[in-house]
Design a protein around this motif. Sequence first.
Motif, PDB file in Angstrom:
ATOM      1  N   ASN A  46      -5.339  -5.730   2.845  1.00  0.00           N
ATOM      2  CA  ASN A  46      -5.379  -4.939   1.614  1.00  0.00           C
ATOM      3  C   ASN A  46      -6.270  -3.710   1.773  1.00  0.00           C
ATOM      4  O   ASN A  46      -5.955  -2.633   1.260  1.00  0.00           O
ATOM      5  CB  ASN A  46      -5.890  -5.792   0.451  1.00  0.00           C
ATOM      6  N   VAL A  65      -4.273  -1.178   3.820  1.00  0.00           N
ATOM      7  CA  VAL A  65      -3.230  -0.550   3.000  1.00  0.00           C
ATOM      8  C   VAL A  65      -3.850   0.450   2.022  1.00  0.00           C
ATOM      9  O   VAL A  65      -3.334   1.558   1.838  1.00  0.00           O
ATOM     10  CB  VAL A  65      -2.428  -1.629   2.240  1.00  0.00           C
ATOM     11  N   GLU A  66      -4.947   0.054   1.413  1.00  0.00           N
ATOM     12  CA  GLU A  66      -5.628   0.934   0.453  1.00  0.00           C
ATOM     13  C   GLU A  66      -6.089   2.229   1.116  1.00  0.00           C
ATOM     14  O   GLU A  66      -5.934   3.326   0.568  1.00  0.00           O
ATOM     15  CB  GLU A  66      -6.817   0.191  -0.152  1.00  0.00           C
ATOM     16  N   THR A  99      -2.867   4.394   2.240  1.00  0.00           N
ATOM     17  CA  THR A  99      -2.004   4.905   1.166  1.00  0.00           C
ATOM     18  C   THR A  99      -2.752   5.660   0.075  1.00  0.00           C
ATOM     19  O   THR A  99      -2.173   6.530  -0.585  1.00  0.00           O
ATOM     20  CB  THR A  99      -1.216   3.751   0.520  1.00  0.00           C
ATOM     21  N   GLN A 100      -4.035   5.342  -0.135  1.00  0.00           N
ATOM     22  CA  GLN A 100      -4.754   5.947  -1.248  1.00  0.00           C
ATOM     23  C   GLN A 100      -5.891   6.869  -0.818  1.00  0.00           C
ATOM     24  O   GLN A 100      -6.018   7.983  -1.322  1.00  0.00           O
ATOM     25  CB  GLN A 100      -5.305   4.852  -2.174  1.00  0.00           C
ATOM     26  N   ASP A 144       5.671  -3.190   3.125  1.00  0.00           N
ATOM     27  CA  ASP A 144       5.710  -3.883   1.838  1.00  0.00           C
ATOM     28  C   ASP A 144       5.285  -2.951   0.713  1.00  0.00           C
ATOM     29  O   ASP A 144       5.878  -2.935  -0.369  1.00  0.00           O
ATOM     30  CB  ASP A 144       4.798  -5.114   1.873  1.00  0.00           C
ATOM     31  N   LYS A 145       4.249  -2.175   0.978  1.00  0.00           N
ATOM     32  CA  LYS A 145       3.742  -1.236  -0.025  1.00  0.00           C
ATOM     33  C   LYS A 145       4.780  -0.173  -0.374  1.00  0.00           C
ATOM     34  O   LYS A 145       4.932   0.226  -1.535  1.00  0.00           O
ATOM     35  CB  LYS A 145       2.470  -0.571   0.512  1.00  0.00           C
ATOM     36  N   GLU A 146       5.530   0.282   0.642  1.00  0.00           N
ATOM     37  CA  GLU A 146       6.502   1.359   0.435  1.00  0.00           C
ATOM     38  C   GLU A 146       7.922   0.856   0.197  1.00  0.00           C
ATOM     39  O   GLU A 146       8.859   1.646   0.129  1.00  0.00           O
ATOM     40  CB  GLU A 146       6.491   2.303   1.654  1.00  0.00           C
ATOM     41  N   HIS A 180       4.464  -8.193  -0.904  1.00  0.00           N
ATOM     42  CA  HIS A 180       3.280  -7.357  -1.091  1.00  0.00           C
ATOM     43  C   HIS A 180       2.537  -7.733  -2.366  1.00  0.00           C
ATOM     44  O   HIS A 180       1.335  -7.537  -2.468  1.00  0.00           O
ATOM     45  CB  HIS A 180       3.658  -5.871  -1.068  1.00  0.00           C
ATOM     46  N   MET A 211      -1.481  -8.394  -2.343  1.00  0.00           N
ATOM     47  CA  MET A 211      -2.400  -7.722  -3.236  1.00  0.00           C
ATOM     48  C   MET A 211      -3.210  -8.695  -4.096  1.00  0.00           C
ATOM     49  O   MET A 211      -4.136  -8.305  -4.772  1.00  0.00           O
ATOM     50  CB  MET A 211      -1.624  -6.752  -4.151  1.00  0.00           C
ATOM     51  N   SER A 271      -9.488  -6.756  -1.837  1.00  0.00           N
ATOM     52  CA  SER A 271      -9.604  -5.852  -0.691  1.00  0.00           C
ATOM     53  C   SER A 271     -10.948  -6.001  -0.012  1.00  0.00           C
ATOM     54  O   SER A 271     -11.972  -6.249  -0.653  1.00  0.00           O
ATOM     55  CB  SER A 271      -9.418  -4.397  -1.143  1.00  0.00           C
TER      56      SER A 271
END
Length: 445
Positions: free
Chosen positions: A76, A79-80, A83-84, A126-128, A219, A223, A227
Amino acid sequence: MAIALALYSRNVLLSLFGGVFLGLFLLQDFSFFATLDATLSLFISLLSEAWIGKTLVFAVLVGSVMELIERSGGINGFVEYMTQKSKLVASPRSALMVSYIIGVVIFIESSITSLIAGAVGRPLCDKEGVPHAKLAYICDSTSAPISSLIVLNGWGALLLGLIATQIDSGLISGESVDWLIKSVVYNFYAISALIVTFLVIWFNIDIGPMKAALPSNSHARLMFNKSAPMHYMIMPIIVMIVSVFVFLYLTGNGNILKGSGSSSIFYTMLTTLGFMYILYVMKGKMSTKIYLLSSFKGAKKLFGIAMILLFAFAIGKVTLQLHTGLYLASLASNNLSPYLLAAVIFLLSSIISFSTGTSWGTFSIMIPIAVPMAVGLDANVSLAIGAVISGGVFGDHCSPISDTTIISSLASDCEVIEHVKTQLPYALISGVVAIILFIVFAIFA
């Protein structure tokens, strides 16, 4: 029988067992009870082979590593960040491109390449909203092709040995390293597969069954975990990569090319799990009890994959005893035109590799056949060897009983048969390109 059953029933274990049993039934002169005894003896002998045992344990320990990384919250956090915070991944294209780059950069061992590309790419996909089938295609289409092009690995060691045997026989002269370098240039399938895969990612090309592949709903489960710093995911992967090089060096007595792939990946997973214990437990991220329970839970998830690998090894042994590869090779005529020789060798190697599920076994069968054929027809020997390498990778890439197919599915959390069906059209495109190039180069090179 095994391939047809797998595609029809979608039950890989049943299909592989059916193929193994039928093969042994033929070998035992249609005696049912002798076949039962031979089947039991085969699996006992397989489990007694060290490299097979290590490979099976590797498959199970992959589950432990993946479960621990997920439980730590490192996925997590990764991914964070991607992506962020950094905005490096903001689309399906960029999510898949991360796995593609990893697959190309890590060329030392195809199993580890697939594993890491899948481990890093899966949460991003998974996120996208990218289907796991497409990720499995990316993992499979980079691992073996790049390993067969940049041969500073076990692939290179095997090919050097096979070429050296042809030099010793007097068929060709020179250094095996020189022959290998010249032959790799003609590895048209691997080159084509890498280019096609890049184009598929960049232009988001979905053809055939891939159009119907659905994104995973996992995903939401990922989540759920809180995180944590992304180094909880990145550092174990770095340890994994470095360990493969170290153990290939150690098992090869100072020569990475001579290192044992099965031993290296086995010791790599043990080292990674030990490092994760220090990182997670001794630093207070989780208790020893949680660490052990998570390890067991992850291993249990992939026990079925380990069984599929065992049955894949079994059918490989049976096809070897049946001389499947040699029979298929004998169908090729020595009266071929030199201009068609490389294309025919490519097709023949593809059929053998697809039928037996092993590219390395195909190399061992076909190089001693292809080199004399090329010499006898006064054709380009390097082109013929390149055709063997290409055909071995192509057939192995398409085969549902191939260990690399199974491991790519494992790494991407995708069903084996779904992976085979969705990637087959892309592989066939690369295969057609390779055939055309072999004919063109045979005429003009």
